[in-house]
Design an enzyme around this catalytic site. Structure first.
Site, short mmCIF file in Angstrom:
data_model
loop_
_atom_site.label_atom_id
_atom_site.label_comp_id
_atom_site.label_asym_id
_atom_site.label_seq_id
_atom_site.Cartn_x
_atom_site.Cartn_y
_atom_site.Cartn_z
N LYS A 1 10.60 -3.29 3.75
CA LYS A 1 10.26 -2.24 2.76
C LYS A 1 10.49 -0.85 3.36
O LYS A 1 10.70 0.11 2.62
CB LYS A 1 8.81 -2.37 2.32
CG LYS A 1 8.54 -3.56 1.38
CD LYS A 1 7.14 -3.53 0.84
CE LYS A 1 6.86 -4.69 -0.10
NZ LYS A 1 6.71 -5.99 0.61
N CYS B 1 3.18 -7.57 -7.25
CA CYS B 1 4.06 -7.52 -6.08
C CYS B 1 4.39 -8.90 -5.53
O CYS B 1 5.20 -9.01 -4.59
CB CYS B 1 3.42 -6.67 -5.00
SG CYS B 1 2.85 -5.10 -5.65
N HIS C 1 4.60 -8.66 4.11
CA HIS C 1 4.45 -7.90 2.87
C HIS C 1 4.57 -6.42 3.26
O HIS C 1 5.23 -5.67 2.58
CB HIS C 1 3.14 -8.23 2.18
CG HIS C 1 3.06 -7.67 0.80
ND1 HIS C 1 4.03 -7.91 -0.15
CD2 HIS C 1 2.17 -6.85 0.21
CE1 HIS C 1 3.72 -7.27 -1.27
NE2 HIS C 1 2.60 -6.60 -1.08
N GLU D 1 -3.01 -7.66 6.76
CA GLU D 1 -1.95 -8.65 6.98
C GLU D 1 -1.88 -9.05 8.46
O GLU D 1 -1.76 -10.23 8.79
CB GLU D 1 -0.61 -8.11 6.49
CG GLU D 1 0.51 -9.13 6.60
CD GLU D 1 1.77 -8.72 5.84
OE1 GLU D 1 1.91 -7.53 5.48
OE2 GLU D 1 2.63 -9.60 5.61
N HIS E 1 9.51 -0.61 -1.83
CA HIS E 1 8.76 -1.73 -2.40
C HIS E 1 9.31 -2.01 -3.81
O HIS E 1 9.10 -1.21 -4.72
CB HIS E 1 7.28 -1.37 -2.46
CG HIS E 1 6.37 -2.51 -2.78
ND1 HIS E 1 6.78 -3.63 -3.47
CD2 HIS E 1 5.06 -2.72 -2.49
CE1 HIS E 1 5.76 -4.46 -3.60
NE2 HIS E 1 4.71 -3.94 -3.01
N PHE F 1 -1.42 -7.02 -5.89
CA PHE F 1 -2.59 -6.49 -6.59
C PHE F 1 -3.13 -7.61 -7.48
O PHE F 1 -2.37 -8.40 -8.06
CB PHE F 1 -2.18 -5.31 -7.49
CG PHE F 1 -2.14 -3.99 -6.76
CD1 PHE F 1 -2.47 -3.88 -5.42
CD2 PHE F 1 -1.78 -2.85 -7.45
CE1 PHE F 1 -2.44 -2.64 -4.78
CE2 PHE F 1 -1.75 -1.61 -6.82
CZ PHE F 1 -2.08 -1.51 -5.48
#
Lengths: 85, 402
Positions: free
Chosen positions: B326, B162, B294, B305, B331, B390
């Site tokens: 998003k 990502c 994010h 976050e 995403h 990830f």
């Protein structure tokens, strides 16, 4: 359609030409078909006739399959189709 | 050290097929997430996504191109053309020889893998099209951009899940800043919205069945999107000399690795990436007016976050705005940072902050100004764009108004 007509149709589509523009004497180079185009044509031919064409793109000249012109290709396909059980 | 500016932007995503359409959707807080449409979708538990609609690839690309372009490459070429057209730059001679393409993608040609696995496993075929490999390879998109636009300098693909696009843009930024390249095409692309692509994500059990609601207490997971974002990163004097329209300046970046868990995010890793980007840009934290989060809408990401933002910015965390787009486009995995950079450009250039839509209930663990549901007008001088992947790989970009 005969085998010849079907092979010519595939080659013509790859070359973006009319089938009438593809003659037995035409070479792939004449028709503007490059190495990727050749591999794609062989794939289409294998799909069309359900055969396996013994063609190695690493060393086309060493393959047991003559691609020097359209007539030779058609002859090779006719042989493979006739050998199909 | 050279200054680096953005002189062109292009995109295609579920909000629009161009930058103006996408920014308009973001201003209006529109949602691009809807019922997925593709083969076997009825066998999925997750049936929503930010799917690109009405994209007629056959009309844009010829037969030979279609046989070589996976959907992620089609998206990339579409976005790259828009970016280059806007920039007005033409690549030839020395400029072409030194300029390149760095793009991010997590999965590359996922639907090409999917279609061909289906063909050999499910349909029992023993022959696949000869271009399967050049079509699915992760660098296919970068290579086709280089061929299409005559970019002969350093080109490669970055794959960090990502964070792929942000890592890619960080590389492009470094190349232009160091003088290694006068111009770079950069960004990223993803197209995983096919049966296998969504089924794989389903397995993680982090996907929402109804909506992406980042930072909202009732959030219940992430929603996949697809598309591409591509930018022209150009050396400032080069852009000035040719009279280019400068969208904003890229002033810093940082990358960090959590070195802890393959999927769970780390507050420290995220914080180190944000503070690293600020120090790289030689900016104090209180200059930042907007952060494109994010913000995936998962329990784990959003609270981590927000805690990281609080740590890095201290009392200023309550002054700045942070939103997750998003919620609108989904995403885009490896392409997400690229599309999200557009929200930063809109904040800096137009003074419009894209909202976090779908926000319904405050979460005490995400107690920041997340610009809920409606866009806001505000003057912003510096923006950050976060991406936390990830694998614990983080990349943050810092941008400045010009």
């Amino acid at each position: 359609m005969s085998i010849s007509d079907r092979v010519i149709a595939i080659i013509a589509e790859q070359a973006v030409l009319e089938p009438s523009d593809v003659t037995p004497e035409s070479t792939l180079e004449d028709l503007g078909i490059d190495s990727l185009g050749l591999v794609e044509s062989i794939f289409a031919i294998e799909e069309e006739f359900d055969i396996s064409v013994p063609f190695n793109a690493n060393e086309p000249s060493a393959s047991d399959f003559d691609i020097s012109n359209v007539a030779k290709i058609i002859a090779g396909i006719e042989k493979l189709v006739s050998e199909k059980v | 050290m050279k200054r680096v500016v953005i002189t062109g932007a292009g995109t295609i995503n579920s909000l629009g097929h161009s930058v103006p359409d996408t920014l308009e959707a973001m201003r209006e807080g529109r949602c691009g997430i809807s019922e997925l449409e593709f083969r076997d979708v009825d066998r999925l538990a997750i049936k929503i996504g930010g799917q690109v609609r009405g994209f007629e690839a056959e009309g844009r690309f010829n037969r030979q191109q279609m046989s070589l372009y996976d959907r992620f490459t089609q998206f990339t070429l579409t976005a790259a053309k828009e970016a280059i057209d806007q920039s007005g730059i033409e690549f030839h001679g020395e400029l072409a020889a030194r300029s390149g393409v760095v793009l991010g993608t997590a999965g590359g040609g996922v639907s090409t893998w999917d279609d061909n696995y289906r063909s050999v496993y499910e349909d029992g075929k023993n022959r696949v099209h000869p271009f399967v490999v050049p079509k699915l390879m992760n660098n296919a998109a970068a290579s086709h951009v280089s061929m299409e636009h005559n970019l002969k300098g350093p080109s490669f693909t970055v794959s960090t899940a990502c964070a792929s696009s942000n890592h890619a843009m960080a590389q492009a930024f470094q190349m232009v800043r160091s003088g290694a390249a006068p111009t770079m095409l950069t960004g990223g692309s993803e197209s995983m919205l096919c049966f296998g692509g969504v089924k794989a994500w389903e397995g993680l059990r982090v996907m929402s069945k109804d909506a992406c609601r980042p930072f909202s207490a009732n959030r219940n997971g992430m929603v996949q999107g697809e598309g591409a974002g591509v930018f022209v990163f150009e050396e400032y004097e080069h852009a000035r000399a040719r009279g280019a329209d400068i969208l904003c300046e890229v002033v810093g970046f940082a990358m960090s690795s959590d070195a802890s868990d393959i999927v769970m995010p780390s507050k420290q890793g995220a914080a180190r990436a944000m503070s690293g980007a600020l120090s790289d840009a030689r900016l104090s934290a209180d200059k930042v007016g907007y952060i494109n989060a994010h913000g995936t809408g998962t329990a784990a990401n959003d609270k981590t976050e927000c805690a990281a933002v609080a740590d890095v910015f201290g009392p200023h965390a309550d002054e700045l705005m942070i939103s997750s787009t998003k919620s609108m486009h989904g995403h885009l995995i490896g392409g997400t940072g690229a599309v999200e950079l557009l929200a930063c450009i809109m904040a800096l250039r137009d003074g419009v902050i894209a909202p976090t839509i779908g926000y319904e209930e405050p979460d005490p663990e995400c107690a920041l100004d997340v610009v809920p549901n409606e866009a806001r007008e505000a003057k912003v001088d510096v923006a950050l764009s976060n991406a936390f992947a990830f694998g614990g790989l983080n990349a943050v970009l810092a941008l400045k108004r010009v």
